[in-house]
Design an enzyme around this catalytic site. Structure first.
Site, short mmCIF file in Angstrom:
data_model
loop_
_atom_site.label_atom_id
_atom_site.label_comp_id
_atom_site.label_asym_id
_atom_site.label_seq_id
_atom_site.Cartn_x
_atom_site.Cartn_y
_atom_site.Cartn_z
N ASP A 1 110.57 20.18 101.19
CA ASP A 1 110.04 20.06 99.99
C ASP A 1 111.24 20.53 99.16
O ASP A 1 111.17 20.82 98.21
CB ASP A 1 109.12 20.34 99.20
CG ASP A 1 108.16 20.12 100.03
OD1 ASP A 1 107.88 18.96 99.84
OD2 ASP A 1 107.58 21.41 100.22
N GLU A 2 112.23 20.02 100.11
CA GLU A 2 113.99 20.72 99.83
C GLU A 2 114.33 19.80 98.28
O GLU A 2 115.55 19.89 97.00
CB GLU A 2 115.01 21.08 100.66
CG GLU A 2 114.24 22.45 101.81
CD GLU A 2 113.91 21.94 102.60
OE1 GLU A 2 113.12 20.63 102.56
OE2 GLU A 2 113.35 22.57 104.10
N LYS B 1 114.73 16.34 99.85
CA LYS B 1 114.79 15.39 101.29
C LYS B 1 115.31 14.31 100.54
O LYS B 1 115.79 13.37 101.01
CB LYS B 1 114.64 15.46 102.29
CG LYS B 1 114.89 16.91 102.60
CD LYS B 1 114.01 17.32 104.32
CE LYS B 1 112.12 17.09 103.91
NZ LYS B 1 111.91 18.00 103.63
N GLY C 1 106.64 14.36 101.70
CA GLY C 1 105.90 13.02 100.58
C GLY C 1 107.22 13.55 99.98
O GLY C 1 107.72 15.10 99.69
N HIS C 2 108.08 12.38 99.67
CA HIS C 2 109.69 12.94 99.36
C HIS C 2 109.32 11.73 97.53
O HIS C 2 108.50 11.17 97.56
CB HIS C 2 110.54 12.03 100.18
CG HIS C 2 110.53 12.64 101.32
ND1 HIS C 2 110.19 13.70 101.49
CD2 HIS C 2 110.49 11.70 102.12
CE1 HIS C 2 110.24 13.84 102.91
NE2 HIS C 2 110.30 12.66 103.30
N GLN D 1 109.58 17.61 106.87
CA GLN D 1 109.49 18.60 106.51
C GLN D 1 111.12 18.99 106.69
O GLN D 1 111.58 19.27 106.41
CB GLN D 1 108.72 18.45 108.12
CG GLN D 1 107.37 18.23 107.88
CD GLN D 1 106.74 16.87 108.32
OE1 GLN D 1 107.48 16.75 109.63
NE2 GLN D 1 106.29 16.56 107.12
N GLY E 1 99.18 17.70 97.09
CA GLY E 1 98.98 18.61 94.71
C GLY E 1 98.84 20.22 96.25
O GLY E 1 98.56 20.53 93.95
N ASP F 1 119.19 24.23 88.58
CA ASP F 1 119.03 23.83 87.25
C ASP F 1 117.66 24.22 87.22
O ASP F 1 117.37 25.38 85.81
CB ASP F 1 118.94 22.22 86.86
CG ASP F 1 117.32 21.56 87.69
OD1 ASP F 1 117.64 20.99 88.78
OD2 ASP F 1 116.09 20.83 86.99
N THR G 1 121.07 18.25 90.44
CA THR G 1 121.46 18.66 89.31
C THR G 1 119.75 18.92 88.77
O THR G 1 119.99 18.74 87.15
CB THR G 1 122.41 19.33 88.26
OG1 THR G 1 122.57 17.76 88.21
CG2 THR G 1 123.12 19.89 88.93
#
Ligand code: GDP
Ligand code: IMO
Ligand code: MG
Length: 429
Positions: free
Chosen positions: A13-14, A16, A40-41, A223, A301, A332, A413
């Site tokens: 979850d970075e 990607k 999940g993207h 992942q 979720g 940000d 950002t």
């Protein structure tokens, strides 16, 4: 000109999806090489938001997209996702999507098994996404899995199903669960086969043709390295290799074809599911990071656990993942902190470590050593050039580069595709 592999440098979850979508503009082909619909993207383009799980993020830019052999594919979930993005105006057709014939199928029995293991009283609980990913990879390695290509030949299915169920039904008998009915599984597969068949192709041949034609290929990791089955925080990991080396094995191309490895790295740290997390902030800071960063899982979720940036971990994943440069995302989110902590080492008894020990007992005894930096207390959201960044934000980015031993190639950002600062184009290397 070189091909680029994108991988996650932390626990997933970075961002990607956002970066892959942005890079896809410069590529002619996008290839997934591991994982499945546990990914999940969220991708934001202007006023549209897309959520992708199994589809390569290249579909948004209409690029030829390949689901490689290293992916485990739930065919029902795939069709559902194609229909869902279709309703949002994104057409995915056999011209734009190819599904590797030698990829392994995720079946309802895998999802069910994953759920049983994740039930609250289970000793096997890891906090998975319950998509059946682990059980499907187990069957792959156990050499009893069904593959995409098997859908082409319904006559061959009964024998393959028997081999698979010999294993699963023995397990089920042992735990008192009802046995799986081979006939019902056969019917379900026969029913879905004609809908999947149009997408079936060969990942390695697609890639070979693209390579020979001098086309740029983007390898899309799901992942992240700390969830890698070998290099992650075992057993709290996913069931595939997520490091850049897997891009070659999981798609059918040689490792020398991967010219540049971009590690996607959040400006702080998050994790979903169980497992160690040295810089986790179980306090107001963690809550503030989560609220500002909207840290809830795309797939399940679930609330993501939040903490400060851990340079020890990213220094390590830069090495094990094979990362040449990073895309630093969500800068940000740190806009509203007086001071910002960065983990620079771990105290273990009388030693300071610059790596994460493999032993879970030692991991549990680590105390992070922090360096405190001044925040910038102004908005970086939507910045599109270095010149728009406050001096303290630039200092933060430079310090991260120093600590992890890799340069920042891209800086993000906001969720929007266009709010991305290019320091160095990964395709140029
Ligand atoms: P992935 O699994 O690595 O693709 O990441 P996810 O999509 O699961 O989670 C990243 C979230 O952060 C998504 O909701 C993105 O829209 C969002 N995002 C990505 N980059 C940025 C950024 O630079 N700033 C902000 N505020 N949000 C971002
Ligand atoms: P993306 O691609 C974050 C985590 C799960 C769990 C562990 C094992 O969106 O970054 P699994 O269902 O794979 O057997 O779960 O891995 N996990 C992820 N965490 N982002 C992901 O994907 C993840 N995919 C799996 O939460 O801890
Ligand atoms: Mg995600």
């Amino acid at each position: 000109m070189s091909n680029v592999a994108v991988i996650g440098a932390q626990w997933g979850d970075e961002g990607k999806g956002k970066i892959i979508d942005w890079l896809a503009n410069r590529a002619e082909m996008v290839v997934r090489f591991q994982g499945g619909n546990n990914a999940g993207h969220t991708i934001v383009v202007g006023d549209k938001t897309y959520k992708l799980s199994l589809l390569p993020s290249g579909v948004i830019q209409g690029k030829r997209s390949i689901i490689g052999n290293g992916v485990v594919v739930d065919p029902w979930a795939l069709l559902e996702e194609i229909a869902r993005v279709g309703a949002a105006g994104l057409r995915v057709t056999p011209d734009t999507l190819v599904l590797a014939e030698n990829a392994v199928l995720v079946l309802p029995i895998h999802r069910e098994l994953d759920e049983v293991r994740e039930s609250s009283n289970s000793v096997q609980r890891l906090g998975t996404t319950k998509r059946g990913i682990g059980p499907a990879y187990e069957d792959k390695v156990g050499r009893r899995a069904l593959r995409v290509v098997d859908l082409k030949d319904p006559a061959s299915l009964p024998a393959k199903i028997d081999r698979l169920l010999a294993h699963h039904n023995a397990l089920r008998r042992g735990s008192g669960a009802e046995e799986i009915d081979a006939g019902a599984l056969l019917e379900a597969l026969k029913e879905i086969a004609p809908k999947i068949l149009p997408y079936i192709g060969s990942s390695w041949r697609e890639l070979d043709a693209a390579r020979r034609a001098g086309k740029r290929i983007l390898f899309e990791g799901a992942q992240a390295v700390l969830l890698d089955i070998d290099h992650g925080t075992y057993p709290y990991v996913t069931s595939s290799n997520t490091v850049a080396g897997q891009a070659a094995a999981g798609s059918g191309i040689g490792p020398r074809q991967i010219g540049y490895v971009l590690g996607i790295t959040k400006s702080y740290t998050t994790r979903v599911g169980e497992g160690p997390f040295p810089t986790e902030q179980l306090n107001d800071i963690g809550e503030k990071l989560g609220a500002r960063g909207n840290e809830f899982g795309t797939v399940t979720g679930r609330k993501r656990r939040c903490g400060w940036f851990d340079s020890v971990l990213v220094r390590q994943t830069t090495i094990t993942g094979g990362i040449d440069g990073i895309a630093l995302t969500k800068l940000d989110i740190l806009d509203a902190f007086e001071t910002i902590e960065v983990c620079v080492g771990y105290q273990l008894d009388d030693k300071v470590l610059d790596y994460l020990p493999a032993d879970a007992n030692e991991q549990a005894r680590l105390t992070p050593v922090y360096e405190t930096m001044d925040g910038w207390n102004s908005s970086t959201r939507g910045a599109r050039s270095w010149a728009q960044l406050p001096a303290n934000a630039i200092k933060y980015v430079r310090r991260i580069e120093e600590l992890i031993g890799a340069p920042v190639a891209l800086l993000s950002t906001s969720p929007d595709r266009d709010d991305t600062i290019t320091v160095r184009d990964p395709f140029v290397g």
